[in-house]
Design a protein around this motif. Structure first.
Motif, short mmCIF file in Angstrom:
data_model
loop_
_atom_site.label_atom_id
_atom_site.label_comp_id
_atom_site.label_asym_id
_atom_site.label_seq_id
_atom_site.Cartn_x
_atom_site.Cartn_y
_atom_site.Cartn_z
N LEU A 129 -10.61 36.30 14.36
CA LEU A 129 -10.07 35.14 13.96
C LEU A 129 -8.47 35.26 14.23
CD1 LEU A 129 -11.13 34.82 10.07
CD2 LEU A 129 -11.86 33.47 12.22
N CYS A 130 -7.85 36.30 14.40
CA CYS A 130 -6.56 36.54 14.65
C CYS A 130 -6.49 36.24 16.10
CB CYS A 130 -6.16 37.69 14.61
SG CYS A 130 -4.34 38.41 15.04
N VAL A 131 -7.31 36.82 17.02
CA VAL A 131 -7.28 36.38 18.56
C VAL A 131 -7.52 35.06 18.71
CG1 VAL A 131 -8.61 36.76 20.45
CG2 VAL A 131 -8.10 38.54 19.35
N GLY A 132 -8.21 34.04 17.98
CA GLY A 132 -8.55 32.82 18.32
C GLY A 132 -7.11 32.03 17.74
N LEU A 133 -6.65 32.12 16.64
CA LEU A 133 -5.64 31.79 16.01
C LEU A 133 -4.09 31.86 17.23
CD1 LEU A 133 -5.97 32.61 12.40
CD2 LEU A 133 -6.25 30.09 13.67
N VAL A 134 -4.16 32.99 17.72
CA VAL A 134 -2.92 33.54 18.49
C VAL A 134 -3.18 32.63 19.78
CG1 VAL A 134 -1.81 35.24 19.60
CG2 VAL A 134 -2.34 35.49 17.20
N LEU A 135 -4.49 32.52 20.39
CA LEU A 135 -4.63 31.87 21.70
C LEU A 135 -4.28 30.54 21.73
CD1 LEU A 135 -8.08 32.16 23.32
CD2 LEU A 135 -6.87 30.13 23.16
N VAL A 136 -4.47 29.76 20.82
CA VAL A 136 -4.07 28.46 20.66
C VAL A 136 -2.78 28.49 20.51
CG1 VAL A 136 -4.61 27.80 18.11
CG2 VAL A 136 -4.43 25.93 19.89
N PHE A 137 -2.17 29.09 19.60
CA PHE A 137 -0.62 29.29 19.44
C PHE A 137 0.22 29.45 20.56
CE2 PHE A 137 2.65 32.11 16.69
CZ PHE A 137 3.60 31.17 17.22
N ASN A 138 -0.23 30.59 21.05
CA ASN A 138 0.58 31.10 22.37
C ASN A 138 0.18 30.23 23.59
OD1 ASN A 138 2.25 33.63 21.95
ND2 ASN A 138 0.87 33.71 20.50
N VAL A 139 -0.91 29.66 23.90
CA VAL A 139 -0.91 29.07 25.22
C VAL A 139 -0.33 27.75 24.89
CG1 VAL A 139 -2.86 27.56 26.28
CG2 VAL A 139 -3.38 29.77 25.69
N THR A 140 -0.27 26.96 24.01
CA THR A 140 0.38 25.83 23.70
C THR A 140 2.08 26.06 23.85
OG1 THR A 140 0.13 26.08 21.38
CG2 THR A 140 -1.37 24.76 22.57
N ASP A 141 2.41 27.40 23.22
CA ASP A 141 3.87 27.55 23.03
C ASP A 141 4.35 27.99 24.43
OD1 ASP A 141 6.33 28.66 22.12
OD2 ASP A 141 5.36 29.73 20.62
N TYR A 142 3.53 28.81 25.19
CA TYR A 142 4.23 29.08 26.44
C TYR A 142 3.93 27.96 27.25
CZ TYR A 142 4.73 34.06 25.22
OH TYR A 142 4.91 35.21 24.71
N MET A 143 3.04 27.24 27.42
CA MET A 143 2.85 26.09 28.05
C MET A 143 4.02 25.07 28.12
SD MET A 143 0.60 24.62 30.17
CE MET A 143 -0.86 25.02 29.91
N LEU A 144 4.48 25.00 26.79
CA LEU A 144 5.47 23.81 26.59
C LEU A 144 7.04 24.57 26.93
CD1 LEU A 144 6.54 21.13 25.49
CD2 LEU A 144 6.73 22.13 23.39
N LEU A 145 7.21 25.76 26.22
CA LEU A 145 8.42 26.33 26.47
C LEU A 145 8.84 27.28 28.01
CD1 LEU A 145 9.01 27.41 22.63
CD2 LEU A 145 9.36 25.26 23.85
N SER A 146 7.75 27.82 28.25
CA SER A 146 7.88 28.61 29.48
C SER A 146 7.57 27.88 30.86
CB SER A 146 7.09 29.96 29.40
OG SER A 146 7.50 30.83 28.32
#
Length: 448
Positions: A255-272
């Motif tokens: 569950l952690c991996v799945g939640l972190v995946l959507v959190f960080n893919v969208t985060d790094y896409m937008l901010l990085s």
């Protein structure tokens, strides 16, 4: 004054928190996250210049890919850092490990500002850059999980979402600080000055920032939850085998991996990634592109604490689910707006993605630590978080750049975010609600 367990007939094991101590804990944790993302902001916004400084001249796309490759390499060692610092945090304490990660993080960032260019020392320049990035990646392997655990274990149950949201407020503040400094330098310095010496300034600032963060963290006490765990162990702090942190928590880890995946893919896409996408792929004016992204992050900062408080009122799951549904439905329209090219269209598209991202930044710092019991919280969260970030989050700029190069399809960023939203949606469907409830393995916690 310490947070302590208050013994009463009705609530024999309730932890009553000291508001002043909680506030200090939030500040110290958020500052470390701010410093980590100050570096990310600088690195992402100055990536084109770093490509010219550290890699052979030639194809600009190859230089940018090499720069993002060094960026992604740091994420490959994050799981290793998580496997070292996470269990150590469960063994010797959260506060000590967070002080150590602060030292290493500041040292790695500061070192980048001292590396000679490729024109000066040749192949040694990108090698040293890679080494510094690996030190940063190793240290950040214990940073986010430790900081979110630290705040979660200090916070009263009914305010954990609001207080945890300040961790990502620190992320945005650090990113705005780093990106804003690069934007200012880009506007004030000539291209030659920026390439020859100006790019070093943001990295050298990390030294003093790290000392301030270290001072704040050394002044903190251990969390009430960890102190209670040590007290239960009586003579020796429990040493949980690494295997138990993984196999004993496999469902929570998935569950952690799945939640972190959507959190960080969208985060790094937008901010990085989006700053480079605007300038490199859409040939958008560099200064205007940077200012738009800074404006989006400022908007996110304003909304962040209110969204965190909302997760305490209606729950983490509805807020995270809203973010997943939004990215699934609106990624394509938002990117089409961005590609239209006018300042208003770019601002609207980026703003929509930024507000959707707040659904994750406001909820995750309190939702993720609640997946694991106290005795393995730091270790298991570090492993799950960093494996997901390494495989999916930090590689986002590199993978999307390569996909666009291979297919010529400029909509790849939208498709990538939509795929992440599907995985995140399944994870939030399977997770339990944690708002207003004690952390697993911990006593109820109320505000003093």
């Amino acid at each position: 004054m310490k947070s302590r367990a208050a013994k009463t007939p009705d609530t024999p094991d309730t932890t009553v928190t000291d508001p002043a101590l909680v506030k200090r804990a939030v500040k110290a944790a958020a500052l470390g996250n701010a410093m980590e993302w100050f570096d990310f902001g600088v690195y992402s916004y100055i990536a084109v210049t770093l490509g010219k400084v550290f890699f052979p001249s030639g194809n600009p796309t190859a230089q940018l890919l090499s720069t993002f490759g060094a960026f992604a390499a740091a994420f490959l060692v994050r799981p290793l850092g998580g496997m070292v610092f996470g269990p150590l945090g469960d063994r010797v304490g959260r506060q000590k490990v967070l002080a150590l990660t602060m030292i290493l993080m500041a040292a790695g960032t500061f070192a980048i500002g001292l590396i000679p260019s490729y024109a000066t020392i040749g192949v040694g320049a990108p090698i040293l850059l890679l080494v510094a990035r690996l030190v940063q990646g190793f240290s950040t392997g214990g940073e986010y999980a430790g900081a979110s655990t630290f705040i979660a274990e200090y916070a009263p149950d009914k305010r954990r979402g609001f207080l945890g949201s300040w961790l990502e407020f620190g992320t945005l503040a650090g990113y705005i600080g780093g990106a804003g400094l690069v934007t200012l330098m880009t506007a004030l310095l000539s291209a030659d000055d920026l390439t020859s010496w100006g790019w070093r300034i943001p990295f050298l600032i990390a030294g003093p920032m790290g000392l301030i963060g270290l001072y704040l963290r050394l002044r903190l006490e251990e969390t009430p939850a960890f102190a209670a765990e040590v007290e239960k162990a009586e003579t020796e702090r429990p040493k949980v085998p690494l295997r138990e942190m993984i196999t004993g928590q496999w469902r929570a880890l998935l569950l952690c991996v799945g939640l972190v995946l959507v959190f960080n893919v969208t985060d790094y896409m937008l901010l990085s990634y989006m700053p480079s996408y605007l300038t490199g792929q859409l040939h958008y004016d560099e200064t205007h592109g940077l200012l738009v992204v800074l404006g989006v992050m400022a908007l996110m900062m304003i909304v962040q604490p209110f969204a965190g408080a909302l997760t305490d009122r209606i729950g983490r799951r509805p807020v995270i689910a809203t973010g997943c549904a939004g990215f699934l439905l609106l990624s394509v329209p938002a990117l089409l707006l961005i590609r239209e090219g006018s300042l208003l269209a770019v601002a609207l598209g980026m703003g929509a993605l930024g507000l959707l991202l707040v659904c994750f930044t406001a909820a995750m710092p309190s939702a993720l630590p609640a997946l694991f019991p106290t005795k393995v919280r730091y270790g298991s969260l570090s492993i799950g978080f960093n494996v997901s970030v390494s495989l999916f989050g930090g590689t986002t700029p590199l993978v999307v750049t390569a996909l666009i190069g291979a297919t010529g399809n400029m909509m790849m960023p939208a498709y990538y975010m939509m795929a992440a939203a599907v995985i995140g949606g399944f994870a939030v469907w399977r997770m339990a609600e944690s708002a207003g409830r004690p952390l697993p393995g911990s006593a109820p916690s109320v505000a003093g």
